[in-house]
Structures are given as C-alpha cells and as structure tokens.
Design an enzyme around this catalytic site. Structure first.
Site, PDB file in Angstrom:
ATOM      1  N   TYR A   1     -57.061-125.356   1.377  1.00 24.60           N
ATOM      2  CA  TYR A   1     -56.037-124.312   1.420  1.00 24.60           C
ATOM      3  C   TYR A   1     -55.543-124.022  -0.003  1.00 24.60           C
ATOM      4  O   TYR A   1     -55.470-122.870  -0.429  1.00 24.60           O
ATOM      5  CB  TYR A   1     -54.867-124.772   2.310  1.00 24.60           C
ATOM      6  CG  TYR A   1     -53.759-123.751   2.442  1.00 24.60           C
ATOM      7  CD1 TYR A   1     -53.740-122.854   3.513  1.00 24.60           C
ATOM      8  CD2 TYR A   1     -52.735-123.673   1.498  1.00 24.60           C
ATOM      9  CE1 TYR A   1     -52.719-121.917   3.642  1.00 24.60           C
ATOM     10  CE2 TYR A   1     -51.721-122.734   1.608  1.00 24.60           C
ATOM     11  CZ  TYR A   1     -51.716-121.858   2.683  1.00 24.60           C
ATOM     12  OH  TYR A   1     -50.712-120.924   2.788  1.00 24.60           O
TER      13      TYR A   1
ATOM     14  N   LYS B   1     -32.552-122.107  24.737  1.00 22.36           N
ATOM     15  CA  LYS B   1     -31.616-121.508  23.786  1.00 22.36           C
ATOM     16  C   LYS B   1     -31.734-122.312  22.495  1.00 22.36           C
ATOM     17  O   LYS B   1     -31.284-123.453  22.419  1.00 22.36           O
ATOM     18  CB  LYS B   1     -30.193-121.547  24.338  1.00 22.36           C
ATOM     19  CG  LYS B   1     -29.216-120.776  23.476  1.00 22.36           C
ATOM     20  CD  LYS B   1     -27.859-120.652  24.145  1.00 22.36           C
ATOM     21  CE  LYS B   1     -26.962-119.661  23.439  1.00 22.36           C
ATOM     22  NZ  LYS B   1     -26.725-119.990  22.031  1.00 22.36           N
TER      23      LYS B   1
ATOM     24  N   LYS C   1     -32.932-114.019  31.334  1.00 20.25           N
ATOM     25  CA  LYS C   1     -32.957-112.574  31.086  1.00 20.25           C
ATOM     26  C   LYS C   1     -33.652-111.884  32.259  1.00 20.25           C
ATOM     27  O   LYS C   1     -34.669-112.387  32.746  1.00 20.25           O
ATOM     28  CB  LYS C   1     -33.776-112.290  29.817  1.00 20.25           C
ATOM     29  CG  LYS C   1     -33.280-113.059  28.600  1.00 20.25           C
ATOM     30  CD  LYS C   1     -34.204-112.902  27.396  1.00 20.25           C
ATOM     31  CE  LYS C   1     -33.624-113.653  26.201  1.00 20.25           C
ATOM     32  NZ  LYS C   1     -34.488-113.607  25.017  1.00 20.25           N
TER      33      LYS C   1
ATOM     34  N   LYS D   1     -25.194-123.320  28.709  1.00 13.71           N
ATOM     35  CA  LYS D   1     -25.333-124.285  27.620  1.00 13.71           C
ATOM     36  C   LYS D   1     -25.247-125.708  28.141  1.00 13.71           C
ATOM     37  O   LYS D   1     -24.712-125.958  29.220  1.00 13.71           O
ATOM     38  CB  LYS D   1     -24.214-124.053  26.594  1.00 13.71           C
ATOM     39  CG  LYS D   1     -24.272-122.663  25.982  1.00 13.71           C
ATOM     40  CD  LYS D   1     -24.178-122.682  24.483  1.00 13.71           C
ATOM     41  CE  LYS D   1     -22.791-122.810  23.965  1.00 13.71           C
ATOM     42  NZ  LYS D   1     -22.760-122.731  22.492  1.00 13.71           N
TER      43      LYS D   1
HETATM   44  S1  IVH Z   1     -31.611-113.286  23.316  1.00  8.77           S
HETATM   45  C1  IVH Z   1     -28.205-109.948  23.382  1.00  8.77           C
HETATM   46  N1  IVH Z   1     -32.830-115.539  23.474  1.00  8.77           N
HETATM   47  O1  IVH Z   1     -28.007-117.102  21.205  1.00  8.77           O
HETATM   48  C2  IVH Z   1     -28.519-111.222  22.805  1.00  8.77           C
HETATM   49  N2  IVH Z   1     -30.860-115.448  22.136  1.00  8.77           N
HETATM   50  O2  IVH Z   1     -25.193-115.843  21.954  1.00  8.77           O
HETATM   51  C3  IVH Z   1     -29.988-111.442  22.894  1.00  8.77           C
HETATM   52  N3  IVH Z   1     -30.325-117.575  21.040  1.00  8.77           N
HETATM   53  O3  IVH Z   1     -27.140-115.014  18.603  1.00  8.77           O
HETATM   54  C4  IVH Z   1     -30.316-112.740  22.382  1.00  8.77           C
HETATM   55  N4  IVH Z   1     -32.024-118.715  21.807  1.00  8.77           N
HETATM   56  O4  IVH Z   1     -28.916-116.702  18.119  1.00  8.77           O
HETATM   57  C5  IVH Z   1     -31.776-114.898  22.960  1.00  8.77           C
HETATM   58  N5  IVH Z   1     -34.055-117.501  23.715  1.00  8.77           N
HETATM   59  C6  IVH Z   1     -33.029-116.846  23.176  1.00  8.77           C
HETATM   60  C7  IVH Z   1     -32.102-117.461  22.313  1.00  8.77           C
HETATM   61  C8  IVH Z   1     -31.025-116.731  21.820  1.00  8.77           C
HETATM   62  C9  IVH Z   1     -30.949-118.766  21.026  1.00  8.77           C
HETATM   63  C10 IVH Z   1     -29.062-117.324  20.311  1.00  8.77           C
HETATM   64  C11 IVH Z   1     -29.085-116.161  19.400  1.00  8.77           C
HETATM   65  C12 IVH Z   1     -27.865-115.328  19.735  1.00  8.77           C
HETATM   66  C13 IVH Z   1     -27.093-116.235  20.599  1.00  8.77           C
HETATM   67  C14 IVH Z   1     -26.434-115.378  21.635  1.00  8.77           C
END
Ligand code: IVH
Length: 431
Positions: A42, A122, A309, A333
């Site tokens: 590399y 998360k 989601k 959480k």
């Molecule tokens: S989706 C509309 N997916 O959580 C917000 N966020 O409180 C869409 N986060 O600031 C975010 N893992 O830093 C999403 N799998 C995940 C996530 C994630 C961590 C954090 C992100 C955001 C906070 C939202």
C-alpha cells in the site's frame, strides 16, 4: 541511475489507475474489513502516486489520496448553512415506548395495517454531513444548531474510510450523506495510552475523543487519530431518489461508504452479522432493542440505544415533522452508564489491613439505572492525575457491577478558591 520519465500521457493514465487502486484498498481495509494487500505494498502505491504528483503537478486532482492531509490549520471554523436542516430525534429510555410510537404513527396515517420499520443502532459519536457533488467529496459540516454547521472538511478528509469519490460511473449531481463519526473501542484504548505516554490528559470516552478531534483546528492532529464513519441518512439530493429507508444502506455500501448492513431476521443480528433489522411490525423492534442491548458490549464501537425509522419513504413524507424532530423516527436509548454530578466531600476509608482509600461522596445521580453516591478515587496518584478536588463537578461511570469511578473533572465548572486534595499521611482513626 537516471530515472526514465514517462510521457505525460503515460503518467496520466498511471495516475488515475493509482487513485482508483488506493481507493479500492481503502474500502477493502476500512469499509469491508478485508484488506487484500500488505501495508508495505500500500505504501509503495502511495509513494508512486506522490512521485507522479511531484513530477507532473499538472495532474493533481482534489480527490487524490494525497489531498487527505496537508491542509493548513485554521483560526476558527467557517459557519455554513445546511441545505436541509439536520434535525434531532425524540428519545425515550424504554422499549415499550416503541409500541406507543407505532400506535401514534398508525393514528396519524389513519390505518390499522402493520407498518414496516428499519431498526438501526444509535451510534454514540457526533453527526456529520458529507457533501458529494458529481461523485466528488467537496465538503463536510458538523450538525451545529441544526440549521448552520461548521466546516470541518479538512479534518473529515483525513478519515480514510470516507471515499473522496463515490464508487460509481453515474454519480448524482448532489448527495449529502449524513452519519456518525466515532472511534472504535480498541483504537480508543491505544489512543489514550499514547496520550498518557506523551504526558497529555487522556480522553473520558471514545465519543469525547472523536468530538475533540473533529474540533481540532489543525488537520494534522485529526490525521493521526483513528476516526471512523458510518452513514445512515440523506440530506439534500439532486439526481437521485429513494423509495425505502433500507435502500439508503445498500446504495451507500455500493458507493463504498461505510454503513451497517441490514438483516431481515432477528436471529441474524449479531456482532459479526447485520446490525440493522428490517421488521414488519413494531413488536420486533422491541425484541431488536433487547438483542442489541445484550450484544452492545461485544461491538467494536459504542452505541447508546437504537433508532427506528418508518421504512417507506412516502409514508415518512406524509408523517412529516413535529418541532425539530421527524414524526417518522424515534430513538430508544439505553440507560447511560455515565452521568454528571458534584463531589460533596472526599472521605478516607480505612481497609482491614489499614490501607487508606480515598472515596468521593457525591450528590446522588442515576447511572445505568442505579443511584450512585460514592466513587472510589483509588489513591493519591489517581487523584493527582485526574486532578480531582472536593466540590468539583465530575463525570462518573459505572459499568455493570463494577464500583463507580470518576472519569473526568469538568474544570470549567470549578470554583476559583478550590484547592488540590491531599490524602492525610496519618490514619484518620488511630492517627
Ligand atoms: S437518523 C432526523 N440514525 O442521533 C434525525 N441518527 O438525536 C435523523 N444518531 O444527531 C437521524 N445513530 O447523531 C439517525 N442510526 C442513526 C443514528 C442517529 C446515531 C444520532 C445522530 C443525531 C441524533 C438524533
């Protein structure tokens, strides 16, 4: 021996080959975790690229791997507006709330049919937006206040798991990829060891280390720190659209962006398998929460809960937003294992053998679901190293049944008249 110079044409073709090859190896190593060449090979490719750039400066392109480092330090970060606001998620600490969330969704959509959800970990890092124009990485912003972020492009460019160019012949005109910057747990331990060896204060946790690194004004520091990235959302897009939330994940992976893969059965979710789950109804999201909670300790990075989601993006659009959060997603959480509290006093415990142990007596605080009032300070060395004093505001940590510990002092909250703490050299009981 005299070097034989290639012609400009030859150099050009070799140059673009090298860029592609290095990017391919970066993806194999950092994204797919399957390196196919040795570090030495590399390095040789990289040296060859640098030599070509030195001999033919006209060839240099912004997506060259050499452009990851070398940007000048800045005085402060430029503020830039997000094209699409970066929102936050509504949080709860109980998986049962996922069922209440599901009921709310069905009510708003006025349906009794089951809704499909994508469940994701998360990530416990900091959110970043990457801007790709015609496939080239041209910018990166922090979330900031959600409307305006800070331009941290020169730090983000140093992250080798983030492609400088999307792996596709037909890139969209614009795509903003959102995700989390973090540091893996094993890299964090190494980093903290180095900090200590260099006489620097160790970081409290991987999240603080990642956040502190992104805030560095000198990209050379960021380049030395083992930052990683995972993509999970899209901001503005032009020239591409998606139908399902899980399509993002597969598209990101095709482009060479790091993402966690999506499974369709709960039994597949494991530390070596997919970490996201596509499920047909909200009950499975509750089981997903429990499963992820169980394996979280074995994951290479910290997570602090799950995010669910709505899978169908048309339904997401219909659901819209309330205040600063989408109505189509929520986070559940895990009880935090760290919390902030205040040391009321430091007492000295006398052990059976007469050994003296300093213990912080603190304002009661909930850590990982348990009320904590005492933390061991171990010994004078530890007190000096972390500079812990009476009346300090501190971060305490409790992992499982382990005795709580003071991780870090919030020095900005310290009173001016505070004095360092010294363990008395006489036993407080028998003197
Ligand atoms: S989706 C509309 N997916 O959580 C917000 N966020 O409180 C869409 N986060 O600031 C975010 N893992 O830093 C999403 N799998 C995940 C996530 C994630 C961590 C954090 C992100 C955001 C906070 C939202």
């Amino acid at each position: 021996m005299k070097k034989i110079q290639p012609s400009l044409e030859e150099a050009k073709s070799r140059y673009s080959e090298l860029i592609q090859e290095i990017q391919r190896h970066d993806i194999n190593y950092y994204v797919l975790d399957r390196p196919t060449i040795s570090d030495r090979e590399y390095d040789r490719l990289y040296e060859e690229l640098r030599a070509l750039e030195a001999d033919f400066p006209i060839l240099l392109v912004p997506n060259s791997p050499s452009q990851r480092v070398g940007a000048q330090a800045v005085d402060k970060f430029k503020k830039i507006s997000h094209r699409v606001p970066m929102l936050s998620l509504q949080n709860s600490y109980s998986p049962e709330d996922l069922l209440a969330f599901d009921l709310r969704i069905k009510k708003v959509l006025n349906t009794k049919s089951e809704i499909s959800y994508l469940c994701e970990p998360k990530f416990d890092g900091l959110s970043i937006e990457l801007i790709y124009e015609n496939g080239l990485l041209t910018g990166a912003l922090t979330r900031g206040d959600g409307t305006t972020g800070e331009d941290v492009f020169s730090n983000i460019k140093t992250i080798r798991s983030i492609p400088m160019k999307l792996q596709t012949k037909k890139p969209p005109k614009l795509i903003e990829v959102r995700g989390e910057v973090l540091i893996f747990k094993n890299d964090f331990l190494k980093l903290n060891q180095e900090q200590q060896d260099d006489g620097e204060i160790p970081f409290a946790n991987p999240r603080n280390a990642a956040a502190g690194t992104i805030r560095q004004l000198d990209p050379k520091i960021a380049a030395r720190r083992p930052l990683r990235f995972f993509a999970y959302a899209v901001g503005a897009a032009d020239g591409i659209s998606f139908k399902k939330q899980s399509d993002l994940s597969s598209q990101f992976a095709d482009w060479g962006l790091p993402t966690v893969s999506v499974g369709e059965k709960l039994c597949e979710i494991s530390k070596n398998g997919p970490l996201s789950l596509l499920c047909d109804h909200a009950q499975d999201a509750v089981l997903y929460y429990q499963q992820i909670h169980q394996i979280r300790k074995t994951l290479p990075f910290d997570i602090d809960g799950i995010v669910i989601k709505v899978e169908d993006l048309l339904l997401q659009e219909e659901l819209g937003f309330i205040a600063r959060s989408p109505r189509w997603a929520t986070a559940a959480k895990f009880e935090p294992e760290q919390a902030t509290t205040k040391i009321n006093k430091i007492i000295i415990q006398v052990g059976r053998t007469g050994a003296l142990t300093p213990v912080a007596v603190m304002e009661p605080v909930l850590v990982g679901g348990v009320t904590v009032t005492h933390a061991t300070l171990h010994n004078q060395d530890e007190i000096d190293r972390k500079d812990i004093r009476e009346h300090d505001t501190v971060i305490v940590h409790r992992a499982g049944d382990v005795i709580p510990e003071v991780v870090e002092v919030l020095k900005e909250k310290r009173k001016k008249d505070s004095v360092p703490f010294l363990i008395p050299n006489k036993c407080p009981i028998c003197h």
